[in-house]
Design a protein around this motif. Structure first.
Motif, short mmCIF file in Angstrom:
data_model
loop_
_atom_site.label_atom_id
_atom_site.label_comp_id
_atom_site.label_asym_id
_atom_site.label_seq_id
_atom_site.Cartn_x
_atom_site.Cartn_y
_atom_site.Cartn_z
N PHE A 236 0.83 -1.19 0.00
CA PHE A 236 0.00 0.00 0.00
C PHE A 236 0.87 1.25 0.00
CE2 PHE A 236 -2.29 -3.33 2.30
CZ PHE A 236 -3.49 -3.37 1.60
N GLU A 237 0.63 2.14 -0.93
CA GLU A 237 1.28 3.44 -0.96
C GLU A 237 0.26 4.47 -0.51
OE1 GLU A 237 3.31 6.62 -4.07
OE2 GLU A 237 2.79 4.60 -4.74
N LEU A 238 0.38 4.88 0.74
CA LEU A 238 -0.60 5.79 1.32
C LEU A 238 -0.04 7.20 1.44
CD1 LEU A 238 -1.94 3.51 4.21
CD2 LEU A 238 -3.02 3.94 2.00
N LYS A 239 -0.85 8.16 1.03
CA LYS A 239 -0.46 9.56 1.13
C LYS A 239 -1.26 10.28 2.21
CE LYS A 239 0.85 9.63 -3.74
NZ LYS A 239 0.70 10.29 -5.06
N SER A 240 -2.12 9.55 2.88
CA SER A 240 -2.97 10.12 3.93
C SER A 240 -2.35 9.85 5.30
CB SER A 240 -4.36 9.50 3.87
OG SER A 240 -4.27 8.08 3.97
N ARG A 241 -2.73 10.67 6.28
CA ARG A 241 -2.39 10.35 7.66
C ARG A 241 -3.27 9.18 8.09
NH1 ARG A 241 -3.25 12.39 13.43
NH2 ARG A 241 -5.26 13.20 12.80
N THR A 242 -2.64 8.10 8.52
CA THR A 242 -3.37 6.85 8.76
C THR A 242 -3.29 6.46 10.23
OG1 THR A 242 -2.85 6.11 6.51
CG2 THR A 242 -3.59 4.44 8.08
N ARG A 243 -4.45 6.14 10.78
CA ARG A 243 -4.53 5.70 12.18
C ARG A 243 -5.31 4.39 12.25
NH1 ARG A 243 -7.34 10.44 15.15
NH2 ARG A 243 -8.40 10.61 13.15
N ILE A 244 -4.80 3.47 13.06
CA ILE A 244 -5.44 2.18 13.27
C ILE A 244 -5.94 2.12 14.71
CG2 ILE A 244 -5.11 -0.32 13.31
CD1 ILE A 244 -2.85 0.08 11.27
N PHE A 245 -7.18 1.68 14.87
CA PHE A 245 -7.78 1.60 16.20
C PHE A 245 -8.16 0.14 16.47
CE2 PHE A 245 -8.45 5.86 14.68
CZ PHE A 245 -8.13 6.65 15.79
N GLU B 169 -3.45 -2.81 25.24
CA GLU B 169 -2.27 -2.78 24.39
C GLU B 169 -2.62 -3.32 23.01
OE1 GLU B 169 0.91 -4.88 26.19
OE2 GLU B 169 1.13 -3.49 27.87
N VAL B 170 -2.03 -2.72 22.00
CA VAL B 170 -2.30 -3.14 20.63
C VAL B 170 -1.70 -4.54 20.40
CG1 VAL B 170 -1.90 -2.61 18.19
CG2 VAL B 170 -2.28 -0.76 19.84
N THR B 171 -2.48 -5.41 19.79
CA THR B 171 -2.04 -6.78 19.55
C THR B 171 -0.95 -6.81 18.48
OG1 THR B 171 -3.75 -7.10 17.87
CG2 THR B 171 -4.31 -7.70 20.14
N PRO B 172 -0.12 -7.86 18.48
CA PRO B 172 0.96 -7.96 17.49
C PRO B 172 0.51 -7.84 16.03
CG PRO B 172 1.35 -9.51 19.26
CD PRO B 172 0.00 -8.92 19.51
N PRO B 173 -0.61 -8.47 15.61
CA PRO B 173 -1.01 -8.33 14.20
C PRO B 173 -1.28 -6.88 13.79
CG PRO B 173 -2.13 -10.20 15.18
CD PRO B 173 -1.47 -9.46 16.31
N LEU B 174 -2.01 -6.14 14.63
CA LEU B 174 -2.30 -4.75 14.28
C LEU B 174 -1.07 -3.87 14.44
CD1 LEU B 174 -5.94 -4.08 15.55
CD2 LEU B 174 -5.12 -4.60 13.25
N ARG B 175 -0.21 -4.21 15.39
CA ARG B 175 1.05 -3.48 15.51
C ARG B 175 1.89 -3.68 14.25
NH1 ARG B 175 2.21 0.65 18.21
NH2 ARG B 175 1.37 -0.28 20.13
#
Length: 249
Positions: free
Chosen positions: A193-202, A209-215
């Motif tokens: 993925f080539e992203l040009k947006s500010r990206t946040r994952i929730f 704590e964020v799980t390893p897959p989402l980290r």
């Protein structure tokens, strides 16, 4: 401020919340199937939060889902990516001077990620518990359906309807061959993925704590990742207080 429920791109049903003079407009992409029904209240809470902040939003349903037109059994993920692109075009047409934000939940988040890749017109990308593996999702849904059938002794009306056809029964949805193949092939971690947006994952759930897959996904995308402690709203029949999620957004 105004609210408008309407059809656009012929088949898609959406709810537009307009804040006068908004500098940003959000397109909200829901999950799939039963998850969409459970997530509707939380997504509406998010749209109202944006409205209170002076930002407009378009919450829509993919073809074959919700109030949108179309035969779900004939849909594929490519069709839904087209729907998302049409929703972005509708939002830009209604607010041509505003920045675009794209928010998705579960499968909707995965599709947002795919659609946003390579585009330079999306300023913000918010992914709520994105679905990483379509194959795992199908397995989980089939297992839940099997357990429920064993507990209730019911096979379900959809199972009877699709028994002698090319479709599978997925928790009451007639799963066609195109969608089944697309979901089985969906593996976000294997895509580029080539992203040009500010990206946040929730991450949504009981863990702080964020799980390893989402980290790992956040590192792959160069995105921030945050754990929001609240029940997984897409799996609930009852209302879940979304205050913690709204605060994070």
């Amino acid at each position: 401020m105004s609210v408008d429920a309407f059809f656009f791109a012929d088949d898609l049903f959406g709810v537009w919340r307009e804040a006068v003079g908004a500098q940003r407009v959000w397109v909200l992409a829901p999950p799939f199937g039963e998850e969409e029904k459970s997530a509707r209240r939380t997504l509406t809470d998010i749209a109202r939060e944006f409205e209170a902040r002076g930002e407009s939003s378009l919450l829509f349903s993919f073809r074959g889902c919700g109030d949108s037109k179309g035969d779900f059994a004939r849909m594929g993920l490519g069709d839904w990516r087209d729907d998302l692109a049409n929703a972005l075009s509708e939002a830009k047409q209604r607010a041509p001077k505003a920045q675009i934000g794209l928010l998705g939940a579960r499968l909707g988040a995965s599709l947002c990620l795919q659609v946003a890749a390579g585009r330079d017109d999306i300023a913000e990308l918010a992914l709520l518990e994105p679905l990483l593996s379509g194959r795992s999702f199908l397995s989980q849904q089939m297992m839940r359906q099997k357990i429920r059938a064993q507990m209730t002794g019911e096979t379900g009306a959809a199972a009877e309807q699709v028994k002698s056809t090319e479709y599978d029964d997925l928790d009451g949805w007639a799963l066609g061959p195109t969608m089944k193949a697309d979901l089985q092939a969906l593996d976000v971690m294997k895509q580029s993925f080539e992203l040009k947006s500010r990206t946040r994952i929730f991450q949504i759930g009981p863990k702080a704590e964020v799980t390893p897959p989402l980290r790992a996904l956040s590192e792959k995308l160069g995105a921030s990742a945050e754990a929001v402690v609240m029940p997984p709203f897409w799996n609930l029949l009852d209302y879940s207080d979304s205050a913690s999620l709204l605060a994070s957004l």
